[in-house]
Motif scaffolding. Sequence first.
Motif, mmCIF file in Angstrom:
data_model
loop_
_atom_site.group_PDB
_atom_site.id
_atom_site.type_symbol
_atom_site.label_atom_id
_atom_site.label_comp_id
_atom_site.label_asym_id
_atom_site.label_seq_id
_atom_site.Cartn_x
_atom_site.Cartn_y
_atom_site.Cartn_z
ATOM 1 N N ILE A 1 0.840 -1.206 0.000
ATOM 2 C CA ILE A 1 0.000 0.000 0.000
ATOM 3 C C ILE A 1 0.869 1.249 0.000
ATOM 4 C CG2 ILE A 1 -1.637 1.344 1.374
ATOM 5 C CD1 ILE A 1 -2.817 -1.339 2.315
ATOM 6 N N ALA B 1 1.219 4.004 -2.860
ATOM 7 C CA ALA B 1 0.874 5.389 -2.523
ATOM 8 C C ALA B 1 1.981 6.337 -2.955
ATOM 9 C CB ALA B 1 0.620 5.511 -1.025
ATOM 10 N N ASN C 1 -6.146 9.586 -3.028
ATOM 11 C CA ASN C 1 -7.328 9.241 -2.245
ATOM 12 C C ASN C 1 -7.461 7.730 -2.217
ATOM 13 O OD1 ASN C 1 -9.200 8.372 -4.563
ATOM 14 N ND2 ASN C 1 -8.696 10.473 -5.169
ATOM 15 N N MET C 2 -8.230 7.240 -1.278
ATOM 16 C CA MET C 2 -8.318 5.795 -1.074
ATOM 17 C C MET C 2 -8.939 5.074 -2.266
ATOM 18 S SD MET C 2 -6.749 5.353 1.651
ATOM 19 C CE MET C 2 -6.424 5.728 3.372
ATOM 20 N N ARG C 3 -9.850 5.730 -2.943
ATOM 21 C CA ARG C 3 -10.491 5.079 -4.090
ATOM 22 C C ARG C 3 -9.486 4.867 -5.225
ATOM 23 N NH1 ARG C 3 -16.127 7.334 -6.226
ATOM 24 N NH2 ARG C 3 -16.678 6.439 -4.208
ATOM 25 N N GLY D 1 -6.968 2.227 -4.142
ATOM 26 C CA GLY D 1 -7.534 0.883 -4.224
ATOM 27 C C GLY D 1 -7.613 0.380 -5.659
ATOM 28 N N ALA E 1 -11.525 0.342 -1.949
ATOM 29 C CA ALA E 1 -10.953 1.284 -0.990
ATOM 30 C C ALA E 1 -11.064 0.774 0.438
ATOM 31 C CB ALA E 1 -11.647 2.640 -1.124
ATOM 32 N N VAL F 1 -8.134 -1.121 1.902
ATOM 33 C CA VAL F 1 -6.959 -0.340 2.295
ATOM 34 C C VAL F 1 -7.075 0.059 3.764
ATOM 35 C CG1 VAL F 1 -5.634 1.751 1.848
ATOM 36 C CG2 VAL F 1 -6.647 0.487 -0.067
ATOM 37 N N TYR F 2 -8.320 0.335 4.219
ATOM 38 C CA TYR F 2 -8.531 0.797 5.592
ATOM 39 C C TYR F 2 -8.217 -0.280 6.638
ATOM 40 C CZ TYR F 2 -10.707 5.094 3.928
ATOM 41 O OH TYR F 2 -10.942 6.320 3.337
ATOM 42 N N ASN G 1 -6.274 6.359 7.501
ATOM 43 C CA ASN G 1 -6.871 7.338 6.605
ATOM 44 C C ASN G 1 -5.785 7.911 5.698
ATOM 45 O OD1 ASN G 1 -5.456 9.214 8.282
ATOM 46 N ND2 ASN G 1 -7.209 9.217 9.695
ATOM 47 N N LYS G 2 -6.152 8.907 4.898
ATOM 48 C CA LYS G 2 -5.195 9.501 3.968
ATOM 49 C C LYS G 2 -4.027 10.146 4.708
ATOM 50 C CE LYS G 2 -4.605 13.119 0.499
ATOM 51 N NZ LYS G 2 -5.258 14.110 -0.399
ATOM 52 N N LEU H 1 -1.602 7.625 5.717
ATOM 53 C CA LEU H 1 -0.917 7.096 4.544
ATOM 54 C C LEU H 1 0.189 8.044 4.069
ATOM 55 C CD1 LEU H 1 -0.770 4.839 2.489
ATOM 56 C CD2 LEU H 1 -2.540 5.999 1.158
#
Length: 231
Positions: free
Chosen positions: A11, A15, A28-30, A33, A40, A43-44, A49-50, A53
């Motif tokens: 991850i 990122a 962003n998570m979307r 993912g 997404a 990932v959590y 959160n962002k 990350l």
Amino acid sequence: MPRDTLTRDQIVQTAVELLDEEGLDGLNMRSLGKRLGTVATAVYWHVKNKDDLVLLAGDHVWHEVELPDPAAVDWRTAATTMAGSLHAMLSRHPWLVQAFGSYLFYGPGKARHDDHNLAVFEAAGFQGVAADRAAAAVFTYVLGNVLGMAALDSLSKRLSRTGKNPEEVIQDVMGKARAVAMDFPRLRTRLDTPSADYNAAPEHTFEYGLRALLDGLEAALRRDPAPAALS
């Protein structure tokens, strides 16, 4: 990628790649993912959160900075190598420079760099707070040299997201800046040189400034072979 096969390292590395390509606003998570081939929510399970990350990604890239052994080379060679490697790392990841204004970075990657940096200046003869000052002076010099590049990268990505052509926008602004510069004699003589480009500087400016800074630190050591904290 199924959740049970996803790892935090995967991850974070992905990122970093996304941040390099899209900048802070593009992470962003979307989108992360999608790049990982998962949803997404998966990932959590590994990061909060962002913001979490970005902190993990920021500490990850600090491991890229080369750490020469001060026992194997002289302190100036070690300091020059570290500063050059840090400059290269920040140039590869301009989002990290931008994030310094919004995030408080910490972790083993940054600590590894900071501890070794102090060791280099202690090997030179600086003691206590004097070593802290020397290390901080070089770090802030490197950071100052990449600020313009990082700002331009952020601007270009922001303009691209709004559908504008960054090169066209910058060229338009530079045309106006050239018109203003015509009224200033020293700027006017430099309009046809590489220094007239946006955020430009003569070749080897970074190396020149770093050498001058280290010359000053070396002169301080000659004046006082064991400089300590100033009162």
